[in-house]
Design a protein around this motif. Structure first.
Motif, PDB file in Angstrom:
ATOM      1  N   THR A 128       0.832  -1.189   0.000  1.00 26.86           N
ATOM      2  CA  THR A 128       0.000   0.000   0.000  1.00 26.86           C
ATOM      3  C   THR A 128       0.876   1.251   0.000  1.00 26.86           C
ATOM      4  O   THR A 128       2.088   1.180   0.230  1.00 26.86           O
ATOM      5  N   VAL A 129       0.231   2.367  -0.226  1.00 27.19           N
ATOM      6  CA  VAL A 129       0.939   3.643  -0.238  1.00 27.19           C
ATOM      7  C   VAL A 129       1.637   3.886   1.099  1.00 27.19           C
ATOM      8  O   VAL A 129       2.829   4.218   1.148  1.00 27.19           O
ATOM      9  N   VAL A 130       0.919   3.730   2.199  1.00 30.71           N
ATOM     10  CA  VAL A 130       1.508   3.999   3.507  1.00 30.71           C
ATOM     11  C   VAL A 130       2.610   3.003   3.839  1.00 30.71           C
ATOM     12  O   VAL A 130       3.622   3.355   4.467  1.00 30.71           O
ATOM     13  N   GLU A 131       2.491   1.761   3.396  1.00 28.70           N
ATOM     14  CA  GLU A 131       3.524   0.765   3.654  1.00 28.70           C
ATOM     15  C   GLU A 131       4.825   1.113   2.953  1.00 28.70           C
ATOM     16  O   GLU A 131       5.916   0.866   3.482  1.00 28.70           O
ATOM     17  N   ASN A 132       4.740   1.700   1.756  1.00 30.33           N
ATOM     18  CA  ASN A 132       5.944   2.129   1.049  1.00 30.33           C
ATOM     19  C   ASN A 132       6.711   3.172   1.864  1.00 30.33           C
ATOM     20  O   ASN A 132       7.939   3.114   1.976  1.00 30.33           O
ATOM     21  N   VAL A 133       5.980   4.112   2.436  1.00 30.85           N
ATOM     22  CA  VAL A 133       6.639   5.146   3.236  1.00 30.85           C
ATOM     23  C   VAL A 133       7.155   4.564   4.548  1.00 30.85           C
ATOM     24  O   VAL A 133       8.244   4.927   5.010  1.00 30.85           O
ATOM     25  N   GLN A 134       6.391   3.640   5.133  1.00 30.43           N
ATOM     26  CA  GLN A 134       6.849   2.984   6.365  1.00 30.43           C
ATOM     27  C   GLN A 134       8.168   2.246   6.141  1.00 30.43           C
ATOM     28  O   GLN A 134       9.050   2.263   7.005  1.00 30.43           O
ATOM     29  N   MET A 135       8.304   1.598   5.004  1.00 30.59           N
ATOM     30  CA  MET A 135       9.550   0.895   4.697  1.00 30.59           C
ATOM     31  C   MET A 135      10.733   1.856   4.673  1.00 30.59           C
ATOM     32  O   MET A 135      11.812   1.566   5.198  1.00 30.59           O
ATOM     33  N   ALA A 136      10.531   3.025   4.053  1.00 30.33           N
ATOM     34  CA  ALA A 136      11.605   4.021   4.008  1.00 30.33           C
ATOM     35  C   ALA A 136      11.937   4.522   5.412  1.00 30.33           C
ATOM     36  O   ALA A 136      13.108   4.726   5.757  1.00 30.33           O
ATOM     37  N   LEU A 137      10.921   4.719   6.227  1.00 33.99           N
ATOM     38  CA  LEU A 137      11.141   5.176   7.599  1.00 33.99           C
ATOM     39  C   LEU A 137      11.855   4.112   8.432  1.00 33.99           C
ATOM     40  O   LEU A 137      12.721   4.424   9.254  1.00 33.99           O
ATOM     41  N   MET A 138      11.505   2.847   8.223  1.00 35.64           N
ATOM     42  CA  MET A 138      12.184   1.766   8.928  1.00 35.64           C
ATOM     43  C   MET A 138      13.660   1.715   8.575  1.00 35.64           C
ATOM     44  O   MET A 138      14.523   1.495   9.431  1.00 35.64           O
ATOM     45  N   SER A 139      13.963   1.946   7.305  1.00 32.78           N
ATOM     46  CA  SER A 139      15.364   1.984   6.886  1.00 32.78           C
ATOM     47  C   SER A 139      16.084   3.161   7.538  1.00 32.78           C
ATOM     48  O   SER A 139      17.206   3.023   8.033  1.00 32.78           O
TER      49      SER A 139
END
Length: 258
Positions: free
Chosen positions: A95-106
């Motif tokens: 999902t859109v929010v999951e893509n951003v969450q992945m970047a934040l996790m990195s």
């Protein structure tokens, strides 16, 4: 004030071909700097050296006074350099929010947390970034069904996930409709002003370049042939001849704004 980015004598050779030849420039805090030139001028090669995808043949790239030339991309990213690409790079199955969450996790060095609870990590922070780029209402949609312009805005949110001091945007409006191009670059300019982020971008759309750049650099055959304000570049005879075929496109742009 010291520049955010300082490039000196940057060169990259591919055999006997000099893709980038002795390029030097500075980028100030909060500055929106356009890098333009005809196809094959060396723009993407220059970008790839700044972000670590390519190692320079010679020269230095200093970020806040530290030489990052040849450093690995992930290390440069963690130092505060974000990047968007000419062709969007998102996870279509997420999902859109999951893509951003992945970047934040990195960014927070939490990628080891890819468990059943990963979807809860940094969700509010991700939603705030999506709100910044006007995508909060599409947070639960999968990227595979997004319009191209929305993918570009999502990519911008991902690029902001590491709280960058510098954004590198490689043809950010490529493939977009004219109104979408104007809207995306206005959004970028607003974010830059609000957060004090410096931006270096390449672009072929002269309306976008002239409307939003604080300064413009022109590459031709790997060499920097001009560096100046919008008016200085518009009226530069060498730029008109080499890049725009005698200046007809500049004249057309002037007529459109008259």
């Amino acid at each position: 004030m010291s520049p955010i980015l300082s490039v000196r004598n940057l060169s990259r050779n591919f055999g006997a071909i000099k893709a980038v030849d002795d390029v030097s420039f500075d980028l100030a805090k909060g500055e929106l700097l356009a890098l333009i030139g005809p196809n094959g001028a060396g723009k993407s090669t220059c970008f790839n050296m700044l972000m670590g995808q390519l190692k320079p043949s010679s020269g230095t790239v200093q970020l806040m006074g530290k030489n990052i030339a040849g450093m690995q991309p992930r290390k440069i990213w963690r130092m505060g350099v974000g990047r968007t690409f000419q062709i969007t790079a998102t996870y279509a199955s997420m999902t859109v929010v999951e893509n951003v969450q992945m970047a934040l996790m990195s960014h927070h060095k939490r990628l080891y947390s890819l468990t059943t609870f990963a979807h809860k990590l940094y969700r509010e922070e991700a939603l705030a970034l999506l709100d910044t780029v006007g995508m909060a209402d599409q947070s639960e949609r999968h990227c595979a069904v997004l319009a191209y312009g929305d993918l570009k805005r999502l990519e911008l949110a991902v690029a902001l996930a590491n709280d960058p001091i510098l954004l590198l945007m490689d043809e950010p409006t490529a493939g977009m409709a004219p109104r979408e191009r104007i809207a995306l670059m206005q959004l970028t300019a607003d974010i830059l002003e609000q957060r004090g982020i410096s931006v270096l971008f390449t672009e072929h759309d002269m309306d976008v370049v002239f409307a939003h750049s604080h300064r413009i650099m022109v590459l031709n055959r790997g060499q920097l042939i001009a560096d100046g304000t919008v008016d200085e570049i518009r009226n530069n005879p060498q730029v008109q001849e080499v890049y725009l075929g005698g200046g007809t496109l500049f004249k057309a742009q002037e007529d459109a704004n008259a």
